[in-house]
Design an enzyme around this catalytic site. Structure first.
Site, PDB file in Angstrom:
ATOM      1  N   ASP A 224       0.882  -1.171   0.000  1.00 17.20           N
ATOM      2  CA  ASP A 224       0.000   0.000   0.000  1.00 17.20           C
ATOM      3  C   ASP A 224       0.920   1.221   0.000  1.00 17.20           C
ATOM      4  O   ASP A 224       1.747   1.386   0.917  1.00 17.20           O
ATOM      5  CB  ASP A 224      -0.870   0.031   1.266  1.00 17.20           C
ATOM      6  CG  ASP A 224      -1.936  -1.057   1.264  1.00 17.20           C
ATOM      7  OD1 ASP A 224      -2.116  -1.729   0.235  1.00 17.20           O
ATOM      8  OD2 ASP A 224      -2.607  -1.221   2.304  1.00 17.20           O
ATOM      9  N   ASP A 379     -13.318  -3.454  -0.984  1.00 18.13           N
ATOM     10  CA  ASP A 379     -12.993  -3.090   0.404  1.00 18.13           C
ATOM     11  C   ASP A 379     -14.253  -3.224   1.257  1.00 18.13           C
ATOM     12  O   ASP A 379     -14.890  -2.223   1.607  1.00 18.13           O
ATOM     13  CB  ASP A 379     -12.491  -1.635   0.461  1.00 18.13           C
ATOM     14  CG  ASP A 379     -11.242  -1.419  -0.377  1.00 18.13           C
ATOM     15  OD1 ASP A 379     -10.332  -2.248  -0.320  1.00 18.13           O
ATOM     16  OD2 ASP A 379     -11.197  -0.414  -1.113  1.00 18.13           O
TER      17      ASP A 379
HETATM   18  O1  1PR Z   1     -10.392   3.205  -5.002  1.00 19.37           O
HETATM   19  O2  1PR Z   1      -9.619   2.582  -7.260  1.00 19.37           O
HETATM   20  O3  1PR Z   1      -8.606   4.500  -6.076  1.00 19.37           O
HETATM   21  O4  1PR Z   1      -8.184   2.168  -5.342  1.00 19.37           O
HETATM   22  C1  1PR Z   1      -7.595   2.395  -4.107  1.00 19.37           C
HETATM   23  C2  1PR Z   1      -7.012   1.107  -3.644  1.00 19.37           C
HETATM   24  O5  1PR Z   1      -6.330   1.362  -2.425  1.00 19.37           O
HETATM   25  C3  1PR Z   1      -8.041   0.033  -3.374  1.00 19.37           C
HETATM   26  O6  1PR Z   1      -7.605  -1.183  -3.931  1.00 19.37           O
HETATM   27  C4  1PR Z   1      -8.091  -0.082  -1.847  1.00 19.37           C
HETATM   28  O7  1PR Z   1      -8.205  -1.428  -1.445  1.00 19.37           O
HETATM   29  C5  1PR Z   1      -6.735   0.455  -1.434  1.00 19.37           C
HETATM   30  N1  1PR Z   1      -6.780   1.190  -0.162  1.00 19.37           N
HETATM   31  C6  1PR Z   1      -7.330   2.397   0.026  1.00 19.37           C
HETATM   32  N2  1PR Z   1      -7.133   2.781   1.305  1.00 19.37           N
HETATM   33  C7  1PR Z   1      -6.477   1.795   1.909  1.00 19.37           C
HETATM   34  C8  1PR Z   1      -6.048   1.786   3.313  1.00 19.37           C
HETATM   35  O8  1PR Z   1      -5.488   0.805   3.794  1.00 19.37           O
HETATM   36  N3  1PR Z   1      -6.310   2.861   4.020  1.00 19.37           N
HETATM   37  N4  1PR Z   1      -5.610  -0.336   1.234  1.00 19.37           N
HETATM   38  C9  1PR Z   1      -6.248   0.788   0.985  1.00 19.37           C
HETATM   39  C10 1PR Z   1      -6.146  -1.492   1.111  1.00 19.37           C
HETATM   40  C11 1PR Z   1      -5.807  -3.545   1.960  1.00 19.37           C
HETATM   41  C12 1PR Z   1      -4.858  -4.509   1.412  1.00 19.37           C
HETATM   42  C13 1PR Z   1      -3.862  -4.905   2.460  1.00 19.37           C
HETATM   43  C14 1PR Z   1      -4.426  -6.194   2.936  1.00 19.37           C
HETATM   44  C15 1PR Z   1      -3.433  -7.088   3.586  1.00 19.37           C
HETATM   45  N5  1PR Z   1      -5.305  -2.251   1.827  1.00 19.37           N
HETATM   46  O9  1PR Z   1      -4.298  -4.091   0.273  1.00 19.37           O
HETATM   47  O10 1PR Z   1      -2.662  -4.935   1.845  1.00 19.37           O
HETATM   48  O11 1PR Z   1      -5.510  -5.923   3.813  1.00 19.37           O
HETATM   49  O12 1PR Z   1      -2.965  -6.515   4.749  1.00 19.37           O
HETATM   50  P1  1PR Z   1      -2.456  -7.418   5.970  1.00 19.37           P
HETATM   51  O13 1PR Z   1      -1.839  -8.636   5.373  1.00 19.37           O
HETATM   52  O14 1PR Z   1      -1.468  -6.579   6.656  1.00 19.37           O
HETATM   53  O15 1PR Z   1      -3.671  -7.731   6.790  1.00 19.37           O
HETATM   54  P2  1PR Z   1      -9.246   3.165  -5.936  1.00 19.37           P
END
Ligand code: 1PR
Length: 523
Positions: A224, A379
């Site tokens: 991320d 999400d």
């Molecule tokens: O909405 O098309 O602009 O895409 C934004 C992207 O960014 C989406 O894929 C969304 O999932 C991601 N995103 C947005 N905010 C966050 C955040 O964390 N605040 N991350 C985010 C999503 C979730 C996973 C993470 C897993 C594994 N993060 O990618 O890597 O949950 O984590 P872990 O193994 O530590 O539990 P758009």
């Protein structure tokens, strides 16, 4: 000098990078003459069959290509570059292929997820110098929904098993073409490319007995990425999507450095999520494009990028389409793009009428690049309800009761990185996205993200059972056992983790050694 046929429909940068990493120089074909004059030609077909042939015709490449193939000079077709050699494809029935080989291209008609995405093996049917110095039991990266059906089996170089036995590469004289991607198949793939480039190596590689091959479950490392408060682009990590600790954005390392590390440690795929893409338009300020360009120079496994793929109007009134954003990501080295927030809005629109417009980001990107290049990142957040018919959503019975003892829940889609909940459930979203042309689902879970509690098995089963495209299970991995659990209790084709890899709590190699002999994996 190696000539590369780039017809502008996808990621040829990976092939160029892989060839350059072997010390060769690449010339990108810009005219038909370049094809005719090439000494060695690599054709990395990408996208959809109809679009590919359309562009080849528009650029007047068809006649030179046919002439080159007839001259029997070294040719390496990759993926669609294999399919193009045949007479036609089910993917575009009105379009004529190059017809160099008799036969056609058919869609997988099997009881498994399609596209066939991931690392699978080869049953080698005839000796070939491209397998020189390989053992024959390596796995290679595939990503396709269609496969070739040659009329003449003498040209078959390898077959692979995926619900059926299909031809995964051909060889006729100096014309070689593979359905798998050598440029994305780590060390073994680079070896194949090297063997192809080194004419004069006449040693034949192994011919293995046909024992069948198996698709490996993939371990995906996710990064991320966002700017921290000093403006530096960092890999961060949320705790249930909250990436700040004591007010500051968590900084777990540099994107390119970490991606390279995970490649060397054996990640089967790497995903970058530009998590503030919903507010910082990726083509206005381009650090993510630079990250992709740099990473793809040294990382030879598939790269997915998500964040900010949507239509956008900048402050000067210039309009960009989601397709243009995706195109820029592909040109910079992405193999797949992932859409998060915009997919929710597209599906909400679709559900109002039940009709496809043909113009949504999902439909446009999959039409041009093929559905295998398009991932939908979901999400979702668990919402408990008292009874299964309390809401008009896909409700499941849960073994993890809610705070008031509720035994039912649904998974609410969110946008903008979990900041805004919508009146749409994850199962419906996945189903509609598949219908519109998505090729894979990246299934996060806000409740589990960063918790190390394990994947949400109930969520993954609910979504995986509703679609026939592959599902990447994400969020909550805390130990190798969690990967075993998700691969044995759900149909997920791959499992993604972030925190445990970034914090060095569980290295990728530990996950793989635990799974070895229990689950099919790429060693
Ligand atoms: O909405 O098309 O602009 O895409 C934004 C992207 O960014 C989406 O894929 C969304 O999932 C991601 N995103 C947005 N905010 C966050 C955040 O964390 N605040 N991350 C985010 C999503 C979730 C996973 C993470 C897993 C594994 N993060 O990618 O890597 O949950 O984590 P872990 O193994 O530590 O539990 P758009």
């Amino acid at each position: 000098m190696i000539a590369i046929l780039d017809y502008g429909a996808g990621n040829v940068r990976s092939v160029i990078n892989a060839i350059e990493s072997l010390g060769e120089t690449v010339k990108v074909v810009v005219t038909g003459e370049d094809i005719l004059n090439a000494e060695k030609l690599v054709f990395p077909g990408v996208g959809a069959f109809g679009n590919m042939i359309h562009i080849l015709n528009k650029k007047n490449y068809v006649a030179p290509l046919k002439a080159y193939l007839s001259s029997n000079r070294p040719f390496l077709g990759i993926c669609l570059g294999l399919q193009a050699l045949f007479e036609g494809s089910d993917e575009a029935p009105d379009v004529t292929g190059l017809g160099f080989l008799p036969g056609s291209v058919k869609k997988f008609a099997i009881d498994l997820s399609v596209p066939h995405i991931g690392w699978n093996g080869l049953n080698i049917k005839q000796p070939s110098r491209i397998f020189d110095r390989l053992c024959g039991d390596e796995k290679f990266y595939f990503v396709h929904s269609y496969h070739v059906v040659p009329s003449n089996s003498t040209d078959t170089l390898t077959t692979t098993d995926y619900g059926c036995v299909f031809v995964s590469s051909i060889q006729k004289g100096n014309i070689i073409a593979t359905q798998f991607h050598p440029e994305k198949s780590g060390k073994a793939g680079l070896r194949i490319l090297k063997n192809f480039l080194e004419t004069g190596t006449e040693q034949a590689g192994p011919v293995t007995a046909s024992e069948g091959t198996r698709l490996a479950k993939r371990i995906v490392a996710c990064l991320d990425v966002r700017s921290n408060d000093n403006g530096d682009l960092v890999v961060t990590k949320g705790d249930r999507y909250d990436v700040r600790e004591k007010g500051a954005v968590r900084n777990l390392g540099k994107p390119v450095t970490l991606a390279e590390r995970y490649y060397l440690e054996g990640a089967d795929e790497i995903t970058f999520l530009n998590i503030t893409g919903f507010r910082d338009f990726p083509l206005e300020d381009t650090p993510m494009l630079d990250v992709l360009k740099k990473t793809s120079r040294n990382v030879f496994v598939p790269l997915t990028i998500g964040g900010g793929i949507r239509d956008y109007t900048d402050k000067n009134g210039r309009k960009y389409t989601a397709l243009e954003v995706a195109a820029e990501y592909f040109r910079s080295g992405a193999d797949k793009v992932s859409i998060g927030s915009d997919a929710v809005l597209v599906v909400e629109e679709y559900l109002k009428t039940g009709r496809k417009t043909g113009q949504s980001a999902i439909e446009e990107i999959s039409r041009v690049y093929g559905n295998q290049a398009l991932v939908i990142s979901i999400d979702p957040r668990r919402v408990y309800v008292k009874s299964p018919d309390a809401v008009g959503h896909q409700v499941i019975e849960t073994a993890i009761p809610g705070p008031e003892g509720e035994r039912y829940c649904w998974y609410q889609c969110t946008i903008k990185g979990g900041r805004e909940g919508r009146d749409l459930d994850a199962v419906t979203l996945a189903r509609v996205c598949e219908k519109l042309g998505a090729g894979e689902i990246l299934l996060n879970c806000i409740d589990r993200d960063g918790t190390n509690l394990g994947f949400d098995i109930e969520l993954i089963n609910a979504v995986a059972d509703a679609v026939s495209i592959p599902v990447i299970a994400s969020s909550g991995a805390g130990s190798p056992e969690h990967f075993y659990e998700v691969f044995t209790k759900t149909e997920a084709e791959s499992a993604l983790a972030a925190g445990i890899f970034h914090r060095n709590e569980v290295p990728i190699s530990a996950v793989k050694s635990y799974l070895k002999d229990k689950v099919e994996i790429r060693p």
